[in-house]
Write an enzyme that holds these catalytic residues in place. Structure first.
Site, PDB file in Angstrom:
ATOM      1  N   ASP A  84       0.880  -1.215  -0.125  1.00 34.82           N
ATOM      2  CA  ASP A  84      -0.138  -0.087   0.248  1.00 34.82           C
ATOM      3  C   ASP A  84       0.927   1.181  -0.033  1.00 34.82           C
ATOM      4  O   ASP A  84       1.638   1.460   1.105  1.00 34.82           O
ATOM      5  CB  ASP A  84      -0.819   0.019   1.339  1.00 34.82           C
ATOM      6  CG  ASP A  84      -1.713   1.209   1.484  1.00 34.82           C
ATOM      7  OD1 ASP A  84      -1.538   2.216   0.523  1.00 34.82           O
ATOM      8  OD2 ASP A  84      -2.512   1.407   2.533  1.00 34.82           O
ATOM      9  N   LYS A 134       4.896  12.761 -15.141  1.00 32.85           N
ATOM     10  CA  LYS A 134       3.900  13.790 -15.539  1.00 32.85           C
ATOM     11  C   LYS A 134       2.540  13.013 -15.361  1.00 32.85           C
ATOM     12  O   LYS A 134       2.259  12.225 -15.621  1.00 32.85           O
ATOM     13  CB  LYS A 134       4.175  14.325 -16.587  1.00 32.85           C
ATOM     14  CG  LYS A 134       4.216  13.462 -17.878  1.00 32.85           C
ATOM     15  CD  LYS A 134       3.095  13.429 -18.633  1.00 32.85           C
ATOM     16  CE  LYS A 134       2.605  11.925 -18.622  1.00 32.85           C
ATOM     17  NZ  LYS A 134       2.070  11.530 -19.903  1.00 32.85           N
ATOM     18  N   HIS A 164       9.591  11.901 -20.492  1.00 32.14           N
ATOM     19  CA  HIS A 164      10.384  11.166 -21.569  1.00 32.14           C
ATOM     20  C   HIS A 164      10.776  11.604 -22.821  1.00 32.14           C
ATOM     21  O   HIS A 164      11.491  11.330 -23.660  1.00 32.14           O
ATOM     22  CB  HIS A 164       9.740   9.815 -21.714  1.00 32.14           C
ATOM     23  CG  HIS A 164       8.611   9.531 -22.776  1.00 32.14           C
ATOM     24  ND1 HIS A 164       7.308  10.049 -22.356  1.00 32.14           N
ATOM     25  CD2 HIS A 164       8.358   9.026 -23.839  1.00 32.14           C
ATOM     26  CE1 HIS A 164       6.515   9.833 -23.219  1.00 32.14           C
ATOM     27  NE2 HIS A 164       7.312   9.210 -24.196  1.00 32.14           N
ATOM     28  N   GLU A 202      -1.697  11.761 -32.573  1.00 35.08           N
ATOM     29  CA  GLU A 202      -1.716  10.602 -32.601  1.00 35.08           C
ATOM     30  C   GLU A 202      -2.931   9.891 -33.091  1.00 35.08           C
ATOM     31  O   GLU A 202      -4.150  10.217 -32.948  1.00 35.08           O
ATOM     32  CB  GLU A 202      -1.683  10.016 -31.308  1.00 35.08           C
ATOM     33  CG  GLU A 202      -0.370  10.347 -30.369  1.00 35.08           C
ATOM     34  CD  GLU A 202      -0.423   9.760 -28.951  1.00 35.08           C
ATOM     35  OE1 GLU A 202       0.725   9.212 -28.613  1.00 35.08           O
ATOM     36  OE2 GLU A 202      -1.392  10.373 -28.010  1.00 35.08           O
ATOM     37  N   ASP A 221      -2.073  15.598 -20.040  1.00 32.53           N
ATOM     38  CA  ASP A 221      -1.354  14.808 -20.381  1.00 32.53           C
ATOM     39  C   ASP A 221       0.046  15.067 -21.355  1.00 32.53           C
ATOM     40  O   ASP A 221       1.130  14.301 -21.198  1.00 32.53           O
ATOM     41  CB  ASP A 221      -2.248  13.501 -21.115  1.00 32.53           C
ATOM     42  CG  ASP A 221      -1.479  12.369 -21.423  1.00 32.53           C
ATOM     43  OD1 ASP A 221      -0.895  11.828 -20.501  1.00 32.53           O
ATOM     44  OD2 ASP A 221      -1.566  11.872 -22.577  1.00 32.53           O
ATOM     45  N   HIS A 226       5.013  17.666 -21.907  1.00 32.98           N
ATOM     46  CA  HIS A 226       5.943  17.473 -23.028  1.00 32.98           C
ATOM     47  C   HIS A 226       6.008  18.482 -23.978  1.00 32.98           C
ATOM     48  O   HIS A 226       7.191  19.035 -24.595  1.00 32.98           O
ATOM     49  CB  HIS A 226       5.377  16.108 -23.980  1.00 32.98           C
ATOM     50  CG  HIS A 226       5.206  14.926 -23.051  1.00 32.98           C
ATOM     51  ND1 HIS A 226       6.164  14.642 -22.121  1.00 32.98           N
ATOM     52  CD2 HIS A 226       4.243  14.178 -23.098  1.00 32.98           C
ATOM     53  CE1 HIS A 226       5.870  13.242 -21.663  1.00 32.98           C
ATOM     54  NE2 HIS A 226       4.444  12.890 -22.103  1.00 32.98           N
ATOM     55  N   LYS A 326      -5.749  12.549 -29.911  1.00 29.44           N
ATOM     56  CA  LYS A 326      -5.769  11.146 -30.044  1.00 29.44           C
ATOM     57  C   LYS A 326      -6.787  10.720 -31.029  1.00 29.44           C
ATOM     58  O   LYS A 326      -7.728  11.680 -31.035  1.00 29.44           O
ATOM     59  CB  LYS A 326      -6.172  10.515 -28.695  1.00 29.44           C
ATOM     60  CG  LYS A 326      -5.043  10.568 -27.707  1.00 29.44           C
ATOM     61  CD  LYS A 326      -4.786   9.502 -26.599  1.00 29.44           C
ATOM     62  CE  LYS A 326      -3.952   9.678 -25.605  1.00 29.44           C
ATOM     63  NZ  LYS A 326      -2.505   9.239 -26.288  1.00 29.44           N
TER      64      LYS A 326
END
Ligand code: BG6
Length: 455
Positions: A84, A134, A164, A202, A221, A226, A326
């Site tokens: 936990d 993030k 990344h 994407e 996101d 990014h 997306k």
């Protein structure tokens, strides 16, 4: 280099798709020592054999191209702990061992503060590192609080707010191209550059990530982290070195110079959208709101676009457009630098000069430059295109990022003040969106989004 890593959230998507494969890539490239140990902590009441079966399946699926011994070595170095992450005693059991450990919180943002408190109470030995994904916090206020919590645990140089994108070789090539060549720097300013489009379109849809994505959406996101980081690399002044202080100071200058948006600006200069059912190639994709785990009432956006300007000497007058979405018709992942038209075209040629655009292709990796030349009839202006491909990277982004964490090199992670400043930039957008000053547009999956990307 330290040799112990603990991943909290080790049965999740990030571990499966990126962290285990990243470690296997490090091993395959000879960067992971034999004494490396991974403590994998998750909520699931799995025994060791169950975890190993699951982890093996993920490695086969997401790192199948790597040599089997490298994948096996990662599995052999791994022990599973049911844990936990909000309970100090449970966390202490995971991080127990000789020497410093890097605690990687592969957790949704809402759980992170409790996990950091538990790490603090569990007691971190000197040299331990904390790694956070993030989005860092959920808004400016929570990011500030999280920075305070972290400061009580470890010194700032031991906090890795990873992104990344910064570890992608294609992104680093923006720096390489800018800083290792003479030809660009004299024209790298608002006098020559009209617009910069930072695009991450994407064709992927939700991919079963509702538990994370539906709480976050495209702005938090992708754009808050990014894409703003990409903007920093494109717009920053040449740093003294690529060491953590110089690089992060220069990025911070860019973030601070972004002109604050009013809510009215945000209404005019941002877009948000959500995909409907549609076809992408031969895939039929359900509407976002029909995806498993999505609550339509949250009105989470799957497309976001924001236009920004910088108030500094170099960039006053250039538009920076950041866009991501997306379930779009195709992948388009690039930074396009659009130059202004020439001041004068000699009389006598037909046709128009084609705009000069320098494109950093981020995935796949390539670099292109659109120019204008004279065609075969000697009177026509025709497009010319120069293009170069980069060598594929030795390591995937998450491999590089994990190597930096184990090595203690924080240059490619985000400093606390950068994270806060990035939220400052987007706070008016979040406010305008929550007040519905910007409509949530709908676009069919497989389309170009609410508005096509500029070519
Ligand atoms: C992640 C986002 O950080 O980056 C995803 O959470 C996105 O939504 C991904 O798809 C894109 O990066 P990559 O490297 O997976 O193509």
């Amino acid at each position: 280099m330290i040799s112990r890593l603990a991943i909290f959230g080790a049965t999740g998507d990030l571990t499966a798709r990126y962290l285990l494969p990243g470690l296997a890539a490090l091993r395959a490239a000879g960067h992971l020592s034999d004494d490396f140990r991974l403590a994998a902590a998750g909520r699931e009441g799995w025994d060791e054999a169950e975890f190993q079966r699951w982890a093996q399946a993920q490695l086969d699926r997401h790192a199948g191209h790597l040599p089997a011994p490298a994948r096996q070595a990662v599995l052999a170095a791994t022990r599973y702990h049911q844990s936990d992450v909000t309970d100090p005693a449970s966390v202490a059991a995971v991080i127990a061992g000789d020497g410093p450990v890097a605690a990687y919180l592969a957790l949704p943002p809402a759980v992170v503060p409790a996990a950091v408190s538990a790490l603090h109470d569990a007691g971190l030995s000197p040299g331990c590192r904390i790694v956070l994904e993030k989005p860092f916090g959920e808004d400016l206020h929570s990011a500030v609080e999280l920075n305070h919590l972290l400061a009580e645990c470890v010194p700032e140089e031991q906090v890795f707010r990873v992104d990344h994108f910064l570890a992608m070789t294609t992104v680093q090539n923006i720096l390489g191209t800018r800083l290792a060549n003479q030809v660009l720097e004299p024209i790298w300013d608002a006098a020559h550059i009209a617009e910069v489009d930072i695009t991450w379109d994407e064709s992927l849809a939700l991919e079963g990530r509702a538990g994370y994505y539906d709480w976050v959406g495209a702005l938090k996101d992708m754009l808050q982290n990014h894409l703003l980081q990409l903007l920093c690399l494109v717009a920053m002044e040449p740093p003294l070195s690529l060491g953590e202080r110089d690089l992060r100071d220069r990025k911070m200058d860019v973030l601070r110079s972004i002109r604050p948006l009013t809510e009215a600006d945000a209404a005019r200069r941002t877009r948000r959208g959500r995909y409907l059912a549609g076809r992408i190639g031969d895939r039929q994709v359900p509407a976002y709101t029909e995806e498993e785990g999505v609550d339509p009432a949250r009105r989470t956006e799957t497309f976001a676009e924001v236009e920004l300007e910088l108030d500094n000497w170099r960039w006053a007058g250039t538009i920076f457009r950041l866009r991501t979405g997306k379930a779009l018709s195709r992948d388009r992942k690039e930074v396009a630098v659009r130059f202004r038209p020439v001041p004068h075209l000699p009389f006598g040629h037909t046709g128009e000069a084609h705009p000069n655009v320098l494109r950093f292709g981020l995935d796949p990796e390539n670099l292109t430059l659109d120019l204008t030349g004279i065609g075969a009839r000697a009177r026509d202006l025709v497009p010319l295109n120069l293009s170069a491909r980069l060598d594929p990277p030795e390591l995937p982004a998450y491999g590089r990022l994990l190597l930096d964490v184990l090595d203690g090199n924080a240059a490619l992670s985000i400093r606390g003040d950068e994270a806060e400043e990035s939220w400052r930039v987007l706070t008016p957008v979040l406010a305008a969106w929550s007040k519905d000053l910007v409509p949530l547009e709908e676009y069919p999956a497989g389309s170009d989004g609410p508005v096509p990307a500029k070519m």
